[in-house]
Design an enzyme around this catalytic site. Sequence first.
Site, PDB file in Angstrom:
ATOM      1  NE  ARG A  98      45.157  92.868  74.212  1.00  0.00           N
ATOM      2  CZ  ARG A  98      46.093  92.500  75.055  1.00  0.00           C
ATOM      3  NH1 ARG A  98      46.923  91.515  74.773  1.00  0.00           N
ATOM      4  NH2 ARG A  98      46.256  93.126  76.196  1.00  0.00           N
ATOM      5  N   GLY A  99      47.418  95.654  73.066  1.00  0.00           N
ATOM      6  CA  GLY A  99      48.493  95.903  74.005  1.00  0.00           C
ATOM      7  C   GLY A  99      49.393  96.985  73.431  1.00  0.00           C
ATOM      8  CB  ALA A 100      50.521 100.241  74.811  1.00  0.00           C
TER       9      ALA A 100
ATOM     10  NE  ARG B 225      42.452  99.973  70.316  1.00  0.00           N
ATOM     11  CZ  ARG B 225      42.537  99.153  71.380  1.00  0.00           C
ATOM     12  NH1 ARG B 225      43.380  98.134  71.350  1.00  0.00           N
ATOM     13  NH2 ARG B 225      41.803  99.368  72.454  1.00  0.00           N
TER      14      ARG B 225
ATOM     15  CD  GLN C 235      41.017  93.040  77.106  1.00  0.00           C
ATOM     16  OE1 GLN C 235      40.133  92.844  77.936  1.00  0.00           O
ATOM     17  NE2 GLN C 235      41.141  94.197  76.476  1.00  0.00           N
TER      18      GLN C 235
ATOM     19  CG  ASP D 288      46.921 100.824  76.807  1.00  0.00           C
ATOM     20  OD1 ASP D 288      46.936 100.387  75.653  1.00  0.00           O
ATOM     21  OD2 ASP D 288      46.609 100.132  77.790  1.00  0.00           O
TER      22      ASP D 288
ATOM     23  CG  ASN E 269      46.400  99.203  82.177  1.00  0.00           C
ATOM     24  OD1 ASN E 269      46.987  98.936  81.126  1.00  0.00           O
ATOM     25  ND2 ASN E 269      46.070  98.273  83.042  1.00  0.00           N
ATOM     26  CE  LYS E 270      41.783  97.244  77.666  1.00  0.00           C
ATOM     27  NZ  LYS E 270      41.241  97.841  76.414  1.00  0.00           N
TER      28      LYS E 270
END
Length: 350
Positions: free
Chosen positions: A45-47, A88, A195, A236, A246-247
Site C-alpha cells: 500500500r502507499g501510492a 484501488r 498504518q 495519494d 491522503n489517508k
Amino acid sequence: MIKTLEWTDQGVSFIDQTKLPTEEVYLLCKTHQEVADAIRNMVVRGAPAIGVAAAMGIALGVRDSKANDLAALRKDFEIICETQRVTRPTAVNLFWAIQRMREKFESLAHLPVQQIKDGMVKEAQTMYVEDIAANQAMGKHGAVLMPSSGGVLTHCNAGALATAGYGTALGVIRAAVEAGKKISVFADETRPFLQGSRLTAWELMHDGIPTTLISDNMAGHMMKLGKIQAVVVGADRIAANGDTANKIGTYTVAILAKEHAIPFYVAAPWSTVDMKTKHGDDIPIEERSSREVTHIHGKAIAPNGVTVAHPAFDVTPHKYITAIITERGVAKAPFEKSLGDLSQKAFAAV
C-alpha cells in the site's frame, strides 16, 4: 533498506504489510493476478508503491504470456492492465504506472515478441529505481523546511513501506535527521487500518529516529502543548489546484495545524500530481470494507450489525497546505502556478 517490493525471476516479492509489526513475512506473487490481489488486500500500500507494484504486475503478466505474435500479446496485455486498474481507485500512481507501461508497449510493438517482453520487464525495473531516486531528491528538498529541532507529526505511513524505498514524508524526516536536525516524530496511529502504529512506528524505530505514538484524537492536544513544530504527510492524489487526497484523518490534522499556526507539508512524487484533475471534489474516494472498522486482527470491537462508513481517504483543501514537496522542487501557493511550473520541469537528482 527495507525491501517493500522486489522483482525476482520467480515473481514479485512483497513484505506483507498486513502482518507488520509482529511478523516480518514476505509474499511471492508469481502471477499478475496475485500482484493485483496484493494491491487490493493492502499487502502492499502507499501510492508510489502501488504504482511500481502495478508496473511489475504488468511486466510479470507480459513476460509469462503464452502469446507468440503481437496481436495475441496485445490481447493479453489489455487483460493484464485491466486486472491492475480495478484494484484501488484513489491513488493516481496506479493509473500513471499503467499508462506508462502502455506507452512502453506501443514503443516496442515493432520488435519481436520476446524483445517486447524483455523491454516491459526492464521498464518496470527502471520505475523501481526511479522511485527511490525521486524519494531521495524529495527528502533533500523537504529537509530544509523541517525545524532544526522539535517535534514533527505525521499521519498514516508515507515511508519506505509506501514506496519502492526511502519514503516520501518519512523520506523528508530521514533526510532532515541525516542533515543533523534534532527531530523527534509524533506518529498518529491512523485508524482504522493502523498504518501509523503498525508501520510508521516500526520503520522509525528501525532507523533509530525518536518516535512517540499517539492516537489520532491526541494530535490537537499535542499541538496546543507546543510539542509539534511541523506536520508532514504523504499523498495519494494531488489535484492541479493543490487539493490533496491522503489517508482518512489528514484533513482533520490540517485544520488543527492551521489553527495552531503550524506548517503543514505534503510530500509526494510527481507521479502523484494529477494535473488533469482540477480540484479535490473530482478525486474518487475509495470506500473499503466495514470489517476494517469493526474488527482488529479478526476480533470484533463493535456490536454486530452496526452501520459503518469507511471512506479510506479524505481531501485536504489547498488553503491548509503550506507547501507540496516533490522531487522536482517545492510548490507553494498559488498552487495552480507553482505546480504548473513544476509540470514543465524535468527531474534531476539532487
